[in-house]
Design a protein around this motif. Structure first.
Motif, PDB file in Angstrom:
ATOM      1  N   ASP A 799     -33.179 -19.361   7.654  1.00  0.00           N
ATOM      2  CA  ASP A 799     -34.264 -18.392   7.406  1.00  0.00           C
ATOM      3  C   ASP A 799     -34.135 -17.166   8.291  1.00  0.00           C
ATOM      4  OD1 ASP A 799     -35.253 -20.124   5.524  1.00  0.00           O
ATOM      5  OD2 ASP A 799     -36.750 -21.031   6.888  1.00  0.00           O
ATOM      6  N   GLU A 800     -33.682 -17.373   9.525  1.00  0.00           N
ATOM      7  CA  GLU A 800     -33.477 -16.219  10.409  1.00  0.00           C
ATOM      8  C   GLU A 800     -32.394 -15.298   9.873  1.00  0.00           C
ATOM      9  OE1 GLU A 800     -32.605 -17.728  14.234  1.00  0.00           O
ATOM     10  OE2 GLU A 800     -34.622 -18.536  14.609  1.00  0.00           O
ATOM     11  N   CYS A 801     -31.298 -15.896   9.393  1.00  0.00           N
ATOM     12  CA  CYS A 801     -30.243 -15.065   8.805  1.00  0.00           C
ATOM     13  C   CYS A 801     -30.753 -14.341   7.568  1.00  0.00           C
ATOM     14  CB  CYS A 801     -29.028 -15.926   8.448  1.00  0.00           C
ATOM     15  SG  CYS A 801     -28.208 -16.684   9.874  1.00  0.00           S
ATOM     16  N   GLU A 802     -31.525 -15.052   6.766  1.00  0.00           N
ATOM     17  CA  GLU A 802     -32.079 -14.419   5.563  1.00  0.00           C
ATOM     18  C   GLU A 802     -32.983 -13.261   5.933  1.00  0.00           C
ATOM     19  OE1 GLU A 802     -34.738 -15.637   1.627  1.00  0.00           O
ATOM     20  OE2 GLU A 802     -34.274 -17.126   3.171  1.00  0.00           O
ATOM     21  N   SER A 803     -33.834 -13.421   6.952  1.00  0.00           N
ATOM     22  CA  SER A 803     -34.729 -12.338   7.392  1.00  0.00           C
ATOM     23  C   SER A 803     -33.930 -11.152   7.913  1.00  0.00           C
ATOM     24  CB  SER A 803     -35.675 -12.855   8.474  1.00  0.00           C
ATOM     25  OG  SER A 803     -36.470 -13.914   7.982  1.00  0.00           O
ATOM     26  N   ALA A 804     -32.844 -11.426   8.675  1.00  0.00           N
ATOM     27  CA  ALA A 804     -32.010 -10.339   9.185  1.00  0.00           C
ATOM     28  C   ALA A 804     -31.380  -9.554   8.048  1.00  0.00           C
ATOM     29  CB  ALA A 804     -30.933 -10.888  10.113  1.00  0.00           C
ATOM     30  N   MET A 805     -30.859 -10.242   7.036  1.00  0.00           N
ATOM     31  CA  MET A 805     -30.271  -9.550   5.898  1.00  0.00           C
ATOM     32  C   MET A 805     -31.317  -8.758   5.137  1.00  0.00           C
ATOM     33  SD  MET A 805     -27.122 -10.207   6.166  1.00  0.00           S
ATOM     34  CE  MET A 805     -26.579  -9.547   4.608  1.00  0.00           C
TER      35      MET A 805
END
Length: 820
Positions: A799-805
């Protein structure tokens, strides 16, 4: 007891006479050896010596008796004469030194009486001289007082000089006498009173009344009446009677008043000059003409009046100094108040100004050289006017640069822009008139579920925009928003997270699952979508979570149709995974990064055509357990099209840049017109060709823009939008400078070429700096949010990677929108 003599000391020589020998013997005797016998022996020896001496004397006399008798008689004669001489000397001494009858006392008494008589005579003479001198001083002082009372000031000045001479010839014994001190005090009082009267007469003779600023008067009366008398005194007598110090002070004050109240004001304001017998009137209200030539004529009339009434009467000792200082003031006022302010700001006004310049040369010849008698070799007006062409060009340069500075630092609306269209020749691309369908047996195609190893470039269909044919991608919507020709998506076309990755991207070369009768045909994957090791065991629950990471009910996004129809795979590490929108976007971003091309086309320069990447430039695909690459479904692709087209692009430029380039064009036009004119043919030309200074002002304006704008708007230029707009302005200015530099002189063309190169470098620098700054911002977001995409098997990290993208996507869309 006697002290023994050391051996090393010299011994006394042996005595030669009898007495010395006897004394030596007495000295050698001691207490023990001294007795009567020894003393008797000494006496006996002494008697014998005396007897022997008498015997030798008697024998000597007897030996030469006649000579002895003669010498004896002579001695007795000398003794007698000495006695007589002594008696005579005593008698003479008594005659000379006797207090009563002696010669010396009588002479001394006579000399004393003579000295007293001489002193009395000297005293009488000195008293006579002093009284005579005092009488002369008294008579002169009385005459001085009388002349002052009668008003004869000039004669009183002569009498003052006589009294001063008398005082200077005072005897030394009278300098400190009370009567002389009193007479000097009276003289100084009378002299001060006379000087005061003369100064008062001067002030009433040369008068500048304190009138209103609109009406000035200069009154020079001659003669004037002396106060408290019936006598009159004329101006030449006044000027010659004033002391040198007083006259210098009066003339300095007069020069200051004439310069400030007449010369300076006459050259600044239009006036009407009228002269009478002794008065000059200067009225600034009656004049209706503001012609500088009229002011010059008024100044000429003023100097004629001043020369005839005052300058001709000045003493020779002060005339040259006063005329020179007045000439300098006049020259300065003409330059600062007439010529410099009248220097035109346009070519059409030059003929009128040149007439004024000719009049100024005539004025300098007649007034400054003729009346004021300044140095004929020092003619500042003529020297300045001979260089009038350079003065005109330099003033125009200052005016233009001042106007340019106002344009550069002025605050403008950001929306005050216009579009500039340029043609860019695109690099050749693969093309073919016939698009063959690839055969399925062309070989296996390797595929990665994320598409990171896909080396196939996106080919585009051929469409026509206006008259230019170019290849575009058939993608209807790019979730990344990198296409500069695509409008920004609205809120209805994307989900709440702003991803929109579940749309069908036709341009992605990744093989998709074919849906037939509701069944999904899965394809093999050689490795995990996140690049995990193929031999690593994955728990079934984690594998199920990886099947469709976007099928989160909390996201509110529509699932991919292919993903919905596909049944969940078996919990095995060999189960294939379909690349979702995030994976495809990551694949696309990675591929763009590896190819070295920017995802955002420049608003200034066209984005470069994507180059073909060789398959060897990417990592080899992952393998299955048997070590062989997995089969790749055959896809039908069109062959490459090769064509060379001219692309028309537009970019926004601020109106400020247009104003600046129009100003530079006007400068070049004006400079060329001035260089080809003959208006300054009557004046000597300098070594610099006419119009060069004005022509060189055009590149100076561009240099001023390059130097001043980034400093003035340094805070605004920190944003990428403002920096890109500044890069556009510099690029536009560089192209326009290259367009208009033809037809100028070699020096001007070199300067324009230099400016164009500097502007081009500045444009490229700001363009790349803006992109680099945004890249660093995106890198910071990606580094802080994704943290290298490690441990993405965990849902929170995922989810953190998704939010960053998501944040990167929004930032890129905002940047693309602002750049557009």
């Amino acid at each position: 007891m006697a002290f023994p003599i050391p051996d090393h000391l010299p011994r006394r020589a042996t005595a030669q006479d009898v007495s010395s020998r006897i004394l030596s013997k007495i000295d050698a005797a001691t207490n023990k050896t001294l007795n009567a016998a020894l003393a008797t022996s000494w006496v006996t020896e002494l008697d014998e010596t005396i007897t022997s001496t008498k015997t030798r004397l008697h024998e000597r006399i007897q030996k030469d008796l006649p000579d002895f008798q003669r010498q004896l008689a002579a001695s007795r004669s000398i003794e007698e004469r000495l006695r007589s001489l002594t008696t005579s000397v005593e008698t003479l001494n008594n005659s000379v030194s006797n207090p009563e009858l002696g010669l010396i006392p009588n002479v001394m008494r006579t000399l004393a009486a003579h000295s007293e008589l001489a002193q009395e005579a000297t005293n009488a003479r000195v008293r006579h001289e002093a009284l005579s001198h005092l009488l002369s001083c008294r008579v002169s002082l009385q005459r001085l007082d009388s002349l002052i009372k009668e008003g004869q000031l000039s004669a009183a000045v002569g009498t003052c000089r006589e009294v001063e001479e008398l005082f200077q010839s005072n005897p030394a014994y009278m300098d400190e006498s009370r009567v002389m001190v009193d007479m000097k005090r009276k003289f100084h009082a009378a002299q001060a009173r006379n000087d005061e009267q003369i100064s008062d007469a001067y002030l009433r003779s040369v008068d500048i009344p304190e009138n209103s600023p609109s009406n000035l008067q200069l009154i020079i009366r001659s003669p004037v009446q002396v106060r408290q008398s019936t006598a009159s005194i004329d101006l030449p007598s006044i000027l010659s009677s004033l002391s040198s110090t007083s006259l210098s002070n009066h003339l300095a004050i007069l020069r200051r008043d004439l310069s400030a109240q007449f010369i300076d004001i006459i050259t600044k304001r239009p006036a009407t000059l009228t002269t009478s017998e002794d008065t000059l009137n200067c009225n600034f209200e009656l004049s209706t003409s503001d012609d500088p030539i009229t002011r010059l004529e008024n100044l000429s009339n003023f100097h004629h009046f001043l020369s005839s009434h005052l300058l001709s009467h000045l003493p020779s000792s002060q005339a040259a100094t006063f005329r020179g200082s007045l000439g300098k003031s006049t020259t300065t006022c003409i330059l600062n108040n007439l010529l410099l302010p009248s220097l035109p700001s346009s070519y059409d006004l030059l003929p009128t100004f040149l007439v004024l310049a000719q009049k100024a040369i005539v004025f300098e010849e007649e007034i400054l050289v003729g009346l004021l008698r300044v140095d004929t070799n020092d003619r500042p007006l003529k020297t300045w006017i001979e260089g009038v062409s350079g003065h005109y060009e330099r003033q125009r340069r200052m005016q233009i640069l001042h106007r340019s500075r106002e344009i550069i630092v002025a605050l403008t609306d950001k929306s005050d822009t216009f579009l500039v269209e340029i043609e860019v020749e695109v690099a050749p691309a693969a093309s073919s008139s016939v698009i063959p369908i690839q055969d399925e047996d062309m070989g296996p195609t390797e595929d990665d579920a994320w598409g990171f190893d896909n080396d196939v470039e996106v080919k585009s269909d051929s469409i026509t925009i206006g008259t230019v044919e170019q290849e575009f991608s058939p993608v209807k919507d790019d979730a990344w928003g990198f296409d500069d020709d695509m409008e920004a998506e609205t809120d209805e076309t994307i989900d709440e997270t702003g991803w929109g990755f579940d749309e069908d991207v036709a341009a992605d070369p990744e093989p998709e699952s074919k849906v037939m009768n509701g069944d999904t045909e899965p394809h093999k994957d050689t490795a995990e979508a996140w690049g995990l090791d193929g031999n690593e065991e994955v728990p079934p629950e984690e594998e199920n979570a990886w099947d469709d990471p976007w099928d989160d009910p909390g996201t509110g996004s529509a699932p991919d149709p292919g993903t919905e129809s596909r049944p969940p795979p078996a919990p095995s590490i060999h189960s294939p995974k379909v690349a979702t929108g995030l994976q495809k976007a990551a694949n696309k971003g990675k591929k763009k990064h590896l190819n070295g091309s920017s995802s955002s086309p420049s608003p200034v320069l066209p984005s470069p055509q994507p180059e073909k990447s060789s398959p060897s430039s990417h990592n080899p695909p992952l393998q299955n357990e048997d070590g062989n690459p997995p089969p790749h479904p055959a896809t039908k692709r069109p062959s490459e099209l090769v064509a060379r087209v001219a692309l028309k692009e537009t970019y926004a430029v601020s109106e400020r840049a247009k104003v600046i380039i129009h100003l530079a064009e006007d400068i070049l036009t004006e400079g060329s017109h001035l260089a080809s004119s003959t208006i300054f043919s009557a004046f000597p030309q300098s070594t610099t060709p006419l119009g060069t200074t004005l022509l060189l002002t055009a590149p100076a304006v561009l240099d001023l823009y390059r130097a001043l704008y980034p400093v003035k708007f340094s805070k605004e230029l920190r944003s990428a939008e403002a920096g890109m707009m500044y890069a556009n302005d510099c690029a536009y200015l560089a192209s326009e400078v290259n367009r208009m530099k033809g037809g100028s002189t070699l020096v001007v063309e070199e300067r324009l070429q230099e400016c164009a190169g500097s502007l081009k470098v500045l444009s490229d620098s700001w363009y790349h700096d803006a992109i680099t700054s945004e890249q660093k911002t995106l890198d910071a977001i990606l580094t802080a949010g994704a943290q290298g995409f490690t441990y993405t098997g965990d849902q929170d990290r995922y989810d953190e990677c998704e939010s960053a993208m998501t944040e990167i996507l929004r930032a890129v869309r905002r940047l693309a929108s602002s750049f557009k």
